[in-house]
Design a protein around this motif. Structure first.
Motif, short mmCIF file in Angstrom:
data_model
loop_
_atom_site.label_atom_id
_atom_site.label_comp_id
_atom_site.label_asym_id
_atom_site.label_seq_id
_atom_site.Cartn_x
_atom_site.Cartn_y
_atom_site.Cartn_z
N LEU A 269 0.86 -1.18 0.00
CA LEU A 269 0.00 0.00 0.00
C LEU A 269 0.90 1.23 0.00
CD1 LEU A 269 -1.87 -2.31 1.04
CD2 LEU A 269 -3.08 -0.58 2.38
N ALA A 270 0.86 2.00 -1.07
CA ALA A 270 1.67 3.20 -1.15
C ALA A 270 1.07 4.30 -0.27
CB ALA A 270 1.78 3.66 -2.60
N GLY A 271 1.71 5.46 -0.25
CA GLY A 271 1.29 6.53 0.65
C GLY A 271 -0.14 6.97 0.46
N ASP A 272 -0.82 7.17 1.57
CA ASP A 272 -2.17 7.76 1.59
C ASP A 272 -3.23 6.87 0.94
OD1 ASP A 272 -3.72 9.80 2.56
OD2 ASP A 272 -3.53 11.07 0.80
N VAL A 273 -2.97 5.57 0.88
CA VAL A 273 -4.00 4.64 0.41
C VAL A 273 -5.03 4.45 1.52
CG1 VAL A 273 -4.46 2.21 -0.12
CG2 VAL A 273 -2.57 3.42 -1.25
N CYS A 274 -6.30 4.45 1.15
CA CYS A 274 -7.38 4.24 2.13
C CYS A 274 -8.26 3.08 1.67
CB CYS A 274 -8.23 5.50 2.28
SG CYS A 274 -7.34 6.89 2.99
N ILE A 275 -8.57 2.20 2.60
CA ILE A 275 -9.46 1.08 2.32
C ILE A 275 -10.66 1.18 3.25
CG2 ILE A 275 -9.68 -1.43 2.27
CD1 ILE A 275 -6.71 -1.61 1.69
N VAL A 276 -11.86 1.25 2.67
CA VAL A 276 -13.05 1.46 3.48
C VAL A 276 -13.38 0.19 4.25
CG1 VAL A 276 -13.91 3.16 1.82
CG2 VAL A 276 -14.68 0.78 1.66
N GLY A 277 -14.30 0.32 5.19
CA GLY A 277 -14.63 -0.78 6.08
C GLY A 277 -15.31 -1.95 5.39
N HIS A 278 -15.08 -3.14 5.94
CA HIS A 278 -15.74 -4.37 5.51
C HIS A 278 -15.43 -4.73 4.06
CE1 HIS A 278 -18.06 -4.24 9.28
NE2 HIS A 278 -18.14 -2.95 9.04
N VAL A 279 -14.24 -4.33 3.58
CA VAL A 279 -13.78 -4.65 2.23
C VAL A 279 -12.62 -5.63 2.35
CG1 VAL A 279 -12.41 -3.66 0.35
CG2 VAL A 279 -14.56 -2.59 1.03
#
Length: 338
Positions: A269-279
């Protein structure tokens, strides 16, 4: 603390070929462009090839291809960057104290402390904590009730470990990290205020994990938040409650997982990657900088989004080019309609 090794000693440790004087002394590491006599340097990125001919290092870690065009002393290896990474430990002069328990430390009598550990000034070790041999706990750390740290664990100054956190062997946790704080659990009430959901799970962390400065790993709401073996977190990374991170996954600064997100093994995961919940993200996925993952990923590969919906990196690059052409296309369409 000074470092002084023969090139032959280094080559033997790395199991690489020496070309030149194996008795040459190496006293430090450097980049190609800032190298000096006595230094060992390396070339792995072709962008820096232009500095090779003018470098002043006593030896260079090189691939066989680059070594064929270099007349100086070198160590020949299939992976110069990995070789540099392995030998860097020999030149690390960070202070490491001998086993001791500082007189200002507060140790609960129920805590289980192995021999050969260091506990620095103002450390607090709560009830039923377990510290295995070789643990090194620097000043002002707090370790909460029933938590445990495996063999050779290292906590830099000012780390906070809440209660019921289990950390495997050879962990390295940097200053300002907080592990086991409450996850962001709240439930809406009829009057539009919020009811706190007490977080009664814990945190489980595998072996050989590194947690960067000021990163946070929240405890689970009911079950544990989990990090697998070999996970590496940069500074300012957020792992929310009940998230799971698979073995050998790495996360760069400002990346984060929302609650119950799951990332597989060997992901980047590179900088500032966001993964939302329940994914869920499967194994062997690379997410480029500032990607927002809003749906599960079931096939390995590289993905990007930026300001666009999530898609494969190949598709994203094509569409990024198309975005720059939209104005011209719109003008052509308008002209054809006039």
């Amino acid at each position: 603390m000074s470092c002084d090794f023969s090139l032959g000693e280094i080559a033997a440790f790395l199991d690489v070929e020496v070309r030149g004087d194996a008795d040459r002394r190496i006293t430090g590491l450097s980049t190609l462009q800032n190298s000096e006599e006595g230094h060992l340097t390396f070339l792995s990125n072709p962008k820096y090839l232009k500095f090779l001919s003018s470098c002043n290092a006593s030896a260079v870690l090189l691939s066989s291809k680059n070594a064929s065009n270099y007349d100086g002393t070198c160590l020949i290896t299939d992976d110069p960057y990995l070789a540099y990474a392995r030998i860097s430990e020999w030149f690390d002069v960070a202070p490491f104290k001998q086993p001791d328990i500082h007189s200002s430390a507060i140790i609960d009598p129920t805590a289980s402390l192995a021999a050969e550990i260091y506990i620095g000034p103002n450390v607090v070790v709560d009830e039923n904590v377990k510290l295995d041999p070789g643990c090194h706990i620097e000043a002002n750390c707090f370790i909460g009730a029933r938590s445990s740290i495996g063999k050779n664990g290292y906590l830099a100054p000012n780390v906070c470990i809440y209660h019921d956190v289990k950390i495997g062997h050879s962990a390295r946790i940097h200053s300002g990290a907080v592990i086991g704080a409450d996850g962001f659990g709240i439930a809406p009430k009829a009057d539009k205020s919020w009811q706190k959901i007490h977080q009664i799970g814990g945190v489980t962390i595998g072996d050989n994990v590194e947690v960067g400065a000021c990163s946070t790993i929240d405890r689970g709401a009911i079950e544990n938040t989990e990090l697998g073996d070999g996970v590496k977190l940069d500074n300012h990374v957020q792992i929310a409650h009940n998230a799971c991170v698979g073995d050998n996954t790495v996360m760069a600064a400002y990346s984060g997982l929302a609650g119950s997100a799951k990332v597989g093994k060997n992901c980047i995961l590179a900088g500032d990657v966001c993964i939302v919940g329940h994914v869920d993200v499967c194994d062997d996925v690379q997410l480029t900088a500032r990607t927002l993952v809003t749906k599960s990923i079931t096939e390995s590969g590289s993905y990007s989004s930026g300001s666009t919906p999530l898609m494969t990196t190949v598709e994203w690059r094509k569409n990024s080019v198309r975005i720059g052409q939209l104005d011209k296309l719109a003008r052509q369409i308008k002209k054809s309609l006039d």
